[in-house]
Design a protein around this motif. Structure first.
Motif, short mmCIF file in Angstrom:
data_model
loop_
_atom_site.label_atom_id
_atom_site.label_comp_id
_atom_site.label_asym_id
_atom_site.label_seq_id
_atom_site.Cartn_x
_atom_site.Cartn_y
_atom_site.Cartn_z
N ASN A 92 -3.39 -0.71 9.64
CA ASN A 92 -2.62 0.13 10.55
C ASN A 92 -1.83 1.13 9.74
OD1 ASN A 92 -3.00 -0.86 13.33
ND2 ASN A 92 -2.27 -2.79 12.47
N ALA A 93 -2.48 1.93 8.95
CA ALA A 93 -1.78 2.88 8.08
C ALA A 93 -2.68 4.06 7.81
CB ALA A 93 -1.41 2.20 6.77
N GLU A 94 -2.05 5.16 7.43
CA GLU A 94 -2.82 6.36 7.09
C GLU A 94 -2.08 7.11 6.00
OE1 GLU A 94 -3.83 8.86 10.39
OE2 GLU A 94 -4.81 10.34 9.11
N GLY A 95 -2.80 7.59 5.02
CA GLY A 95 -2.16 8.39 3.99
C GLY A 95 -2.88 8.28 2.66
N TRP A 96 -2.19 8.70 1.61
CA TRP A 96 -2.78 8.71 0.27
C TRP A 96 -2.69 7.33 -0.36
CZ3 TRP A 96 -5.50 12.71 -1.42
CH2 TRP A 96 -5.27 13.97 -0.84
N GLN A 97 -3.79 6.97 -1.04
CA GLN A 97 -3.78 5.80 -1.92
C GLN A 97 -4.27 6.32 -3.23
OE1 GLN A 97 -6.16 2.50 -0.32
NE2 GLN A 97 -4.53 1.22 -1.13
N MET A 105 0.85 -1.19 0.00
CA MET A 105 0.00 0.00 0.00
C MET A 105 0.89 1.26 0.00
SD MET A 105 -2.68 1.08 3.00
CE MET A 105 -3.69 -0.37 2.89
N PRO A 106 0.88 2.06 -1.05
CA PRO A 106 1.76 3.21 -1.10
C PRO A 106 1.24 4.35 -0.21
CG PRO A 106 0.42 3.12 -3.08
CD PRO A 106 0.03 1.96 -2.23
N ILE A 107 1.80 4.47 0.97
CA ILE A 107 1.33 5.46 1.92
C ILE A 107 2.42 6.50 2.15
CG2 ILE A 107 0.72 5.79 4.34
CD1 ILE A 107 -1.53 4.40 3.00
N ASN A 108 2.07 7.75 1.99
CA ASN A 108 3.01 8.82 2.32
C ASN A 108 2.29 9.83 3.20
OD1 ASN A 108 4.69 10.95 2.53
ND2 ASN A 108 4.80 11.42 0.33
N ASN A 109 2.68 9.81 4.48
CA ASN A 109 1.96 10.63 5.44
C ASN A 109 2.79 11.83 5.88
OD1 ASN A 109 -0.38 10.99 6.81
ND2 ASN A 109 0.31 9.90 8.64
#
Ligand code: SAM
Length: 210
Positions: A155-160, A1-5
């Motif tokens: 368990n993640a947060e950010g842009w998809q 999952m590409p996540i960038n927070n």
């Protein structure tokens, strides 16, 4: 999952996430119109009074599939969505009113709803804003009212891509709900009958007690 927070810009989060749904409204409608979420609808209604028409806010209603179901059951659904395209579709499909509001700028009447149905929508609220939004939903419910939500878990947060999401497991969701005054009544994983690693959805039923 590409996540960038690394960069949280709340205006950008809403603008791009809603634009994604606006831009793909018709294909989303077609792709989701047959999704069976009857287990989720039952989970909300099972813990509410059976002998009256209920006022239900469909929070992040999308094209209005579930508003049609609530209406056909004799209830009074009101939709809410940030996407104007979805608001128009939901009103046209269901014949019920729809509020064009953004989750981070809600303007809801207090003590107004028996139930809030948030199917696959609350996970779009960034964690830093979630306590405020949950508190606003708590106030919009009548005493004894029920908040149902179903979210993709993790368990993640950010842009998809062009959508922002906050993916939580039960323990994290529980903390947010309790801090906002909700009592958890039930929770389950979907789809039913699969092993946990084949159940990407977490559904929680919680109640405004006072
Ligand atoms: C995955 S869709 C779910 C739609 C519908 N509940 C369903 O089950 O098909 C998420 C919905 O939340 C809405 N949404 C996402 N972010 C939002 C925001 N910040 N404010 C208002 N609506 C938002 C989208 O427009 C979309 O209708």
């Amino acid at each position: 999952m590409p996540i960038n927070n690394s960069h949280i810009d709340l205006e950008e989060i809403e603008k791009y996430t809603i634009a994604h749904y606006d831009d793909n409204a018709e294909s989303f409608r077609v792709g989701t119109q047959d999704h069976d979420v009857s287990q989720n609808i039952a989970a909300l209604l099972d813990v509410l009074p059976k002998d009256k028409s209920l006022d239900i806010l469909d929070f992040g209603c999308g094209p209005g599939r579930d508003m049609c179901v609530f209406k056909a059951m004799g209830h009074n659904p009101v939709g809410l969505d940030g996407s104007m395209e979805f608001c128009k579709m939901a009103e046209m499909q269901s014949g019920c009113p729809t509020l064009n509001q953004q989750f981070l700028e809600l303007d809801l009447e207090e003590n107004c709803y028996d139930g809030i149905f948030a199917n696959a929508s609350l996970f779009h609220v960034p964690s830093q804003e979630l306590p405020r939004v949950l508190t606003e939903l708590h106030s919009a419910l009548r005493t004894g009212g029920i908040l149902f939500f179903s979210n993709p878990r993790g368990n993640a947060e950010g842009w998809q891509g062009q959508r922002y999401g906050n993916y939580m497991e039960f323990e994290a969701s529980e903390l947010y709900l309790e801090q906002s005054g909700f009592k958890i009544v039930d929770h389950f994983y979907r789809p039913a009958g699969k092993s946990r690693d084949e159940q990407p959805w977490l559904a929680i039923v919680s109640q405004r007690e006072v």
